[in-house]
Design an enzyme around this catalytic site. Structure first.
Site, PDB file in Angstrom:
ATOM      1  N   SER A  32       0.728  -1.165  -0.002  1.00  0.00           N
ATOM      2  CA  SER A  32      -0.058   0.054   0.121  1.00  0.00           C
ATOM      3  C   SER A  32       0.720   1.338  -0.042  1.00  0.00           C
ATOM      4  O   SER A  32       0.318   2.514  -0.240  1.00  0.00           O
ATOM      5  CB  SER A  32      -0.955  -0.090   1.075  1.00  0.00           C
ATOM      6  OG  SER A  32      -0.355  -0.197   2.224  1.00  0.00           O
ATOM      7  N   GLU A  44      -4.801   0.211  -8.264  1.00  0.00           N
ATOM      8  CA  GLU A  44      -3.860   1.167  -8.584  1.00  0.00           C
ATOM      9  C   GLU A  44      -2.572   0.280  -9.071  1.00  0.00           C
ATOM     10  O   GLU A  44      -1.942  -0.388  -8.391  1.00  0.00           O
ATOM     11  CB  GLU A  44      -3.319   1.818  -7.268  1.00  0.00           C
ATOM     12  CG  GLU A  44      -2.970   3.442  -7.358  1.00  0.00           C
ATOM     13  CD  GLU A  44      -2.669   3.806  -6.000  1.00  0.00           C
ATOM     14  OE1 GLU A  44      -2.479   3.181  -4.999  1.00  0.00           O
ATOM     15  OE2 GLU A  44      -2.452   5.253  -5.970  1.00  0.00           O
ATOM     16  N   ASN A  87      -3.038   6.414  -1.039  1.00  0.00           N
ATOM     17  CA  ASN A  87      -2.538   6.698   0.281  1.00  0.00           C
ATOM     18  C   ASN A  87      -1.894   8.162   0.383  1.00  0.00           C
ATOM     19  O   ASN A  87      -2.088   8.527   1.775  1.00  0.00           O
ATOM     20  CB  ASN A  87      -1.791   5.633   0.958  1.00  0.00           C
ATOM     21  CG  ASN A  87      -2.681   4.484   1.199  1.00  0.00           C
ATOM     22  OD1 ASN A  87      -3.948   4.612   1.804  1.00  0.00           O
ATOM     23  ND2 ASN A  87      -2.151   3.310   1.099  1.00  0.00           N
TER      24      ASN A  87
HETATM   25  N1  CAA Z   1     -15.661  -8.952   1.692  1.00  0.00           N
HETATM   26  C1  CAA Z   1     -16.604  -9.124   0.780  1.00  0.00           C
HETATM   27  N2  CAA Z   1     -17.586  -8.611   0.642  1.00  0.00           N
HETATM   28  C2  CAA Z   1     -17.893  -7.355   1.399  1.00  0.00           C
HETATM   29  C3  CAA Z   1     -17.046  -7.215   2.493  1.00  0.00           C
HETATM   30  C4  CAA Z   1     -15.865  -7.835   2.655  1.00  0.00           C
HETATM   31  N3  CAA Z   1     -15.017  -7.796   3.572  1.00  0.00           N
HETATM   32  N4  CAA Z   1     -17.388  -6.101   3.308  1.00  0.00           N
HETATM   33  C5  CAA Z   1     -18.579  -5.885   2.662  1.00  0.00           C
HETATM   34  N5  CAA Z   1     -18.780  -6.732   1.700  1.00  0.00           N
HETATM   35  C6  CAA Z   1     -19.819  -6.649   0.686  1.00  0.00           C
HETATM   36  C7  CAA Z   1     -21.222  -6.954   1.568  1.00  0.00           C
HETATM   37  O1  CAA Z   1     -21.572  -8.391   1.405  1.00  0.00           O
HETATM   38  C8  CAA Z   1     -22.311  -6.445   0.756  1.00  0.00           C
HETATM   39  O2  CAA Z   1     -22.792  -7.198  -0.393  1.00  0.00           O
HETATM   40  P1  CAA Z   1     -24.182  -7.474  -0.886  1.00  0.00           P
HETATM   41  O3  CAA Z   1     -24.289  -6.711  -2.131  1.00  0.00           O
HETATM   42  O4  CAA Z   1     -24.054  -8.984  -1.170  1.00  0.00           O
HETATM   43  O5  CAA Z   1     -25.019  -7.200   0.151  1.00  0.00           O
HETATM   44  C9  CAA Z   1     -21.696  -5.052   0.163  1.00  0.00           C
HETATM   45  O6  CAA Z   1     -20.346  -5.232   0.041  1.00  0.00           O
HETATM   46  C10 CAA Z   1     -22.161  -3.912   1.005  1.00  0.00           C
HETATM   47  O7  CAA Z   1     -22.009  -4.159   2.388  1.00  0.00           O
HETATM   48  P2  CAA Z   1     -22.813  -3.924   3.541  1.00  0.00           P
HETATM   49  O8  CAA Z   1     -24.358  -3.495   2.727  1.00  0.00           O
HETATM   50  O9  CAA Z   1     -22.563  -4.461   4.588  1.00  0.00           O
HETATM   51  O10 CAA Z   1     -22.394  -2.405   4.040  1.00  0.00           O
HETATM   52  P3  CAA Z   1     -21.809  -1.038   3.253  1.00  0.00           P
HETATM   53  O11 CAA Z   1     -22.964  -0.663   2.175  1.00  0.00           O
HETATM   54  O12 CAA Z   1     -21.465  -0.005   4.139  1.00  0.00           O
HETATM   55  O13 CAA Z   1     -20.501  -1.508   2.345  1.00  0.00           O
HETATM   56  C11 CAA Z   1     -18.288  -1.212   2.241  1.00  0.00           C
HETATM   57  C12 CAA Z   1     -19.398  -1.729   2.962  1.00  0.00           C
HETATM   58  C13 CAA Z   1     -18.245  -1.518   0.853  1.00  0.00           C
HETATM   59  C14 CAA Z   1     -16.973  -1.654   3.056  1.00  0.00           C
HETATM   60  C15 CAA Z   1     -18.080   0.370   2.358  1.00  0.00           C
HETATM   61  O14 CAA Z   1     -18.607   0.883   3.714  1.00  0.00           O
HETATM   62  C16 CAA Z   1     -17.242   1.079   1.682  1.00  0.00           C
HETATM   63  O15 CAA Z   1     -17.189   1.398   0.555  1.00  0.00           O
HETATM   64  N6  CAA Z   1     -16.293   1.462   2.924  1.00  0.00           N
HETATM   65  C17 CAA Z   1     -15.138   2.211   2.398  1.00  0.00           C
HETATM   66  C18 CAA Z   1     -13.880   1.473   1.993  1.00  0.00           C
HETATM   67  C19 CAA Z   1     -12.800   1.713   1.601  1.00  0.00           C
HETATM   68  O16 CAA Z   1     -12.794   3.083   1.498  1.00  0.00           O
HETATM   69  N7  CAA Z   1     -11.885   1.219   1.307  1.00  0.00           N
HETATM   70  C20 CAA Z   1     -10.467   1.455   0.834  1.00  0.00           C
HETATM   71  C21 CAA Z   1      -9.797   1.387   1.776  1.00  0.00           C
HETATM   72  S1  CAA Z   1      -8.044   2.088   1.896  1.00  0.00           S
HETATM   73  C22 CAA Z   1      -7.297   0.860   1.020  1.00  0.00           C
HETATM   74  O17 CAA Z   1      -7.614  -0.636   1.007  1.00  0.00           O
HETATM   75  C23 CAA Z   1      -5.947   0.800   0.632  1.00  0.00           C
HETATM   76  C24 CAA Z   1      -4.883   0.866   1.496  1.00  0.00           C
HETATM   77  O18 CAA Z   1      -3.608   0.907   1.294  1.00  0.00           O
HETATM   78  C25 CAA Z   1      -4.995   1.284   2.801  1.00  0.00           C
END
Ligand code: CAA
Length: 283
Positions: A119, A152, A190
């Site tokens: 990352s 990315e 990031n």
């Molecule tokens: N694995 C697989 N599927 C997942 C999951 C996981 N860990 N978490 C959630 N999902 C799926 C759920 O099963 C759900 O799917 P369905 O269509 O089957 O219902 C869908 O995602 C939506 O989940 P929820 O309804 O439970 O909750 P939500 O609408 O709040 O979505 C989220 C969850 C997708 C995590 C959303 O909150 C989100 O987009 N959050 C921000 C995520 C983000 O910013 N990620 C980047 C992080 S930074 C990074 O990764 C880079 C780094 O280097 C640090």
């Protein structure tokens, strides 16, 4: 170059997710972890995610079995001899990544691409320990991998155009959107995300608002799916701290100093969701 066989190193949250999307998209996957127990844990999560897709009607039972059938177990890096691309998603420590890349360089076929899901660590520095720096590249997936559309793709200083194009093509086959980025600290994701999270932590530290209200401002005001403090817990506070340190060291600019409150939480072992407590408490 046509990529058919993918090896993923690390069956944790990121590696497991990468293996899942590769298998779902028709690639043969060698999923590697140091222990059988970690591999089994990773596979259980993949199985659960695929079962949910079947339940939701996004995939048939047969497609689920076929995807699982494309994943083979590995606890030995020498299995890289059969891969066209190796995507490393092990721990975020330069010495460990360099050691893995050095070994892979000696094992993987001459044509194989060595990719890392880091990352924030410099791709160029990882590539430098191999005899094929032109075939080393960053492939940064977002968490949760099965849901997030972005990859990315980071070009190291020596990354060849053909290698970039092969990885871009593979990314599209995974139904994800590639974005091309050059190798500078934090890449794009990031470099932009972490200072925002760090600033949210400063806002809490200085008593400007409560954690709930800071998150509410960003969720309702900016349409972010999660508030920055909730997102920090989700990513892991240790990861957030380490990325801020990479930015601070890489740019030598005090604007990237990690908030003392972030450091305090990490020192306390409050690492976010994975440890049961971060800015919020998790059951
Ligand atoms: N694995 C697989 N599927 C997942 C999951 C996981 N860990 N978490 C959630 N999902 C799926 C759920 O099963 C759900 O799917 P369905 O269509 O089957 O219902 C869908 O995602 C939506 O989940 P929820 O309804 O439970 O909750 P939500 O609408 O709040 O979505 C989220 C969850 C997708 C995590 C959303 O909150 C989100 O987009 N959050 C921000 C995520 C983000 O910013 N990620 C980047 C992080 S930074 C990074 O990764 C880079 C780094 O280097 C640090």
């Amino acid at each position: 170059m046509d990529i058919k066989r993918v090896m993923v190193i690390g069956a944790g949250q990121m590696g497991g997710g990468i293996a899942q999307v590769c298998a779902q998209s028709g690639f043969d996957v060698i999923l590697n972890d140091i222990s059988e127990a970690s591999y089994e844990r990773g596979l259980r999560v993949i199985d659960k995610n695929l079962a949910r897709s079947v339940e939701k009607g996004r995939m048939s039972e047969e497609e689920k079995s076929a995807a699982l059938g494309r994943i083979t177990k590995s606890t030995d890096l020498s299995d890289a001899k059969d891969a066209d691309i190796i995507i490393e998603a092990a721990v975020e420590k330069m010495e460990i990544k360099q050691s893995i890349f050095r070994q892979l360089d000696g094992i993987a076929p001459e044509h194989a691409i060595l990719a890392t899901n880091t990352s924030a660590l410099p791709i160029t520095e990882i590539a430098a320990v191999t005899k094929r720096p032109g075939q080393v590249i960053g492939m940064h997936f977002m968490n949760p991998v099965p849901v997030m559309k972005l990859v990315e793709i980071i070009r190291g200083l020596a990354t060849e155009d053909g290698v970039y194009e092969a990885v871009e093509d593979m990314t599209r086959k995974l139904s994800k959107t590639p974005v091309e980025v050059n190798d500078y600290p934090g890449f794009v994701s990031n470099r932009v995300l972490m200072p925002m999270i760090n600033e949210a932590i400063f806002t809490l530290y200085e008593g400007v608002a409560t954690k709930e209200d800071i998150d509410e401002v960003m969720k309702l005001g900016m349409n972010h799916p999660m508030g920055p403090l909730q997102l920090a817990d989700f990513i892991g506070l240790d990861t957030c701290l380490y990325i801020m340190e990479v930015l601070q060291e890489g740019f030598g600019d005090p604007k990237y100093r990690p908030c003392p409150l972030l450091r305090k939480y990490v020192n306390a072992g409050w690492l976010g969701k994975k440890s049961g407590r971060g800015f919020y408490v998790y059951e």
